[in-house]
Design a protein around this motif. Sequence first.
Motif, PDB file in Angstrom:
ATOM      1  N   ASP A 265      -9.285   8.009  -6.185  1.00  0.00           N
ATOM      2  CA  ASP A 265     -10.572   7.481  -5.369  1.00  0.00           C
ATOM      3  C   ASP A 265     -10.853   6.521  -5.418  1.00  0.00           C
ATOM      4  O   ASP A 265     -11.281   5.675  -4.192  1.00  0.00           O
ATOM      5  CB  ASP A 265     -11.592   8.536  -6.302  1.00  0.00           C
ATOM      6  CG  ASP A 265     -11.429  10.029  -6.187  1.00  0.00           C
ATOM      7  OD1 ASP A 265     -10.616  10.598  -5.409  1.00  0.00           O
ATOM      8  OD2 ASP A 265     -12.121  10.494  -7.196  1.00  0.00           O
ATOM      9  N   TYR A 266     -10.470   5.392  -6.421  1.00  0.00           N
ATOM     10  CA  TYR A 266     -10.758   3.918  -6.555  1.00  0.00           C
ATOM     11  C   TYR A 266      -9.945   3.311  -5.457  1.00  0.00           C
ATOM     12  O   TYR A 266     -10.525   2.236  -4.859  1.00  0.00           O
ATOM     13  CB  TYR A 266     -10.930   3.522  -7.901  1.00  0.00           C
ATOM     14  CG  TYR A 266     -11.516   2.305  -8.092  1.00  0.00           C
ATOM     15  CD1 TYR A 266     -12.614   1.763  -8.247  1.00  0.00           C
ATOM     16  CD2 TYR A 266     -10.518   1.168  -8.420  1.00  0.00           C
ATOM     17  CE1 TYR A 266     -13.328   0.584  -8.258  1.00  0.00           C
ATOM     18  CE2 TYR A 266     -10.746   0.136  -8.584  1.00  0.00           C
ATOM     19  CZ  TYR A 266     -12.185  -0.384  -8.599  1.00  0.00           C
ATOM     20  OH  TYR A 266     -12.748  -1.725  -8.763  1.00  0.00           O
TER      21      TYR A 266
ATOM     22  N   ALA B 222      -9.900  -0.593   1.511  1.00  0.00           N
ATOM     23  CA  ALA B 222     -10.864  -0.661   2.614  1.00  0.00           C
ATOM     24  C   ALA B 222     -11.903  -1.777   2.638  1.00  0.00           C
ATOM     25  O   ALA B 222     -11.861  -2.571   3.760  1.00  0.00           O
ATOM     26  CB  ALA B 222     -11.730   0.916   2.642  1.00  0.00           C
ATOM     27  N   ALA B 223     -12.300  -1.898   1.417  1.00  0.00           N
ATOM     28  CA  ALA B 223     -13.212  -3.271   1.135  1.00  0.00           C
ATOM     29  C   ALA B 223     -12.456  -4.564   1.611  1.00  0.00           C
ATOM     30  O   ALA B 223     -13.114  -5.185   2.306  1.00  0.00           O
ATOM     31  CB  ALA B 223     -13.858  -3.304  -0.297  1.00  0.00           C
TER      32      ALA B 223
ATOM     33  N   TYR C 157     -14.197  -3.578  12.437  1.00  0.00           N
ATOM     34  CA  TYR C 157     -14.795  -2.694  11.573  1.00  0.00           C
ATOM     35  C   TYR C 157     -16.299  -2.194  12.001  1.00  0.00           C
ATOM     36  O   TYR C 157     -16.806  -1.509  11.271  1.00  0.00           O
ATOM     37  CB  TYR C 157     -14.401  -2.350  10.203  1.00  0.00           C
ATOM     38  CG  TYR C 157     -12.933  -2.363   9.974  1.00  0.00           C
ATOM     39  CD1 TYR C 157     -12.173  -1.490   9.947  1.00  0.00           C
ATOM     40  CD2 TYR C 157     -12.254  -3.788   9.582  1.00  0.00           C
ATOM     41  CE1 TYR C 157     -10.771  -1.469   9.970  1.00  0.00           C
ATOM     42  CE2 TYR C 157     -11.065  -3.771   9.367  1.00  0.00           C
ATOM     43  CZ  TYR C 157      -9.976  -2.753   9.497  1.00  0.00           C
ATOM     44  OH  TYR C 157      -8.556  -2.871   9.456  1.00  0.00           O
TER      45      TYR C 157
ATOM     46  N   GLU D 257      -9.692   9.407 -10.895  1.00  0.00           N
ATOM     47  CA  GLU D 257     -10.425   8.392 -10.773  1.00  0.00           C
ATOM     48  C   GLU D 257      -9.755   7.073 -10.008  1.00  0.00           C
ATOM     49  O   GLU D 257     -10.288   6.372  -9.351  1.00  0.00           O
ATOM     50  CB  GLU D 257     -11.285   7.876 -11.860  1.00  0.00           C
ATOM     51  CG  GLU D 257     -10.387   7.305 -13.141  1.00  0.00           C
ATOM     52  CD  GLU D 257     -10.092   8.394 -13.951  1.00  0.00           C
ATOM     53  OE1 GLU D 257      -9.378   8.212 -15.039  1.00  0.00           O
ATOM     54  OE2 GLU D 257     -10.268   9.848 -13.597  1.00  0.00           O
TER      55      GLU D 257
ATOM     56  N   PRO E  74      -8.151   3.373  -2.817  1.00  0.00           N
ATOM     57  CA  PRO E  74      -8.470   3.445  -1.394  1.00  0.00           C
ATOM     58  C   PRO E  74      -9.788   2.670  -0.986  1.00  0.00           C
ATOM     59  O   PRO E  74      -9.893   2.028   0.188  1.00  0.00           O
ATOM     60  CB  PRO E  74      -8.503   4.845  -1.028  1.00  0.00           C
ATOM     61  CG  PRO E  74      -7.805   5.649  -1.889  1.00  0.00           C
ATOM     62  CD  PRO E  74      -7.942   4.876  -3.308  1.00  0.00           C
ATOM     63  N   LEU E  75     -10.804   2.752  -1.842  1.00  0.00           N
ATOM     64  CA  LEU E  75     -11.879   2.231  -1.609  1.00  0.00           C
ATOM     65  C   LEU E  75     -11.821   0.700  -1.516  1.00  0.00           C
ATOM     66  O   LEU E  75     -12.396  -0.203  -0.709  1.00  0.00           O
ATOM     67  CB  LEU E  75     -13.198   2.556  -2.430  1.00  0.00           C
ATOM     68  CG  LEU E  75     -13.654   4.124  -2.395  1.00  0.00           C
ATOM     69  CD1 LEU E  75     -14.413   4.328  -3.387  1.00  0.00           C
ATOM     70  CD2 LEU E  75     -14.158   4.489  -0.972  1.00  0.00           C
ATOM     71  N   MET E  76     -10.985   0.075  -2.573  1.00  0.00           N
ATOM     72  CA  MET E  76     -10.686  -1.194  -2.644  1.00  0.00           C
ATOM     73  C   MET E  76      -9.838  -1.596  -1.558  1.00  0.00           C
ATOM     74  O   MET E  76     -10.168  -2.652  -1.006  1.00  0.00           O
ATOM     75  CB  MET E  76      -9.997  -1.606  -4.012  1.00  0.00           C
ATOM     76  CG  MET E  76     -10.953  -1.223  -5.221  1.00  0.00           C
ATOM     77  SD  MET E  76     -12.477  -2.370  -5.354  1.00  0.00           S
ATOM     78  CE  MET E  76     -13.705  -1.036  -4.650  1.00  0.00           C
TER      79      MET E  76
ATOM     80  N   GLU F  90       0.858  -1.188   0.000  1.00  0.00           N
ATOM     81  CA  GLU F  90       0.015  -0.055   0.022  1.00  0.00           C
ATOM     82  C   GLU F  90       0.694   1.083   0.137  1.00  0.00           C
ATOM     83  O   GLU F  90       0.473   2.111  -0.592  1.00  0.00           O
ATOM     84  CB  GLU F  90      -0.892   0.102   1.122  1.00  0.00           C
ATOM     85  CG  GLU F  90      -1.972  -1.104   1.361  1.00  0.00           C
ATOM     86  CD  GLU F  90      -2.937  -1.045   2.402  1.00  0.00           C
ATOM     87  OE1 GLU F  90      -2.949   0.081   2.994  1.00  0.00           O
ATOM     88  OE2 GLU F  90      -3.403  -1.962   2.859  1.00  0.00           O
TER      89      GLU F  90
END
Length: 133
Positions: A28-29, A35-36, A46, A25, A31-33, A12
């Motif tokens: 933004d994308y 976190a998921a 969590y 894009e 960090p979401l992945m 990371e």
Amino acid sequence: MVVTGSERASSEEDYYRIWDRLPEETRDYVPLMIAAARIAKDPGRYGFQHVVPLEAQEYDEVKAAPNTELSRIAAAAGVDADALAELNPFLKGKRSPTIDGYQIRVPRGSAERVAAALGGGRAPGESATRAAN
């Protein structure tokens, strides 16, 4: 580590080192992945300890001709259009896509009946029973 061309990030931290050079894009994308993935590995940590996964849906698939009315497929399967839509949440509109031979999910055990009603028929093994969440 500097990531260029065909090099791959190994952590990371590598992502955050190149963050400012990435398209917006992607910034933004990713960090979401991340976190998921973290939540999926340890949901309780969590706040997701009470989440109960849904049972997998069981269904068959049949090939539908382009622009086949979904209400016609639903009637052949013996279900209402809402039940068919639930099995096919990726479909938009009230017809099958304009792609020839597009696979439509139908309730388990109804594939042969649907294929016959649509004038299709299916080869043995063409429509496998599947399970999905």
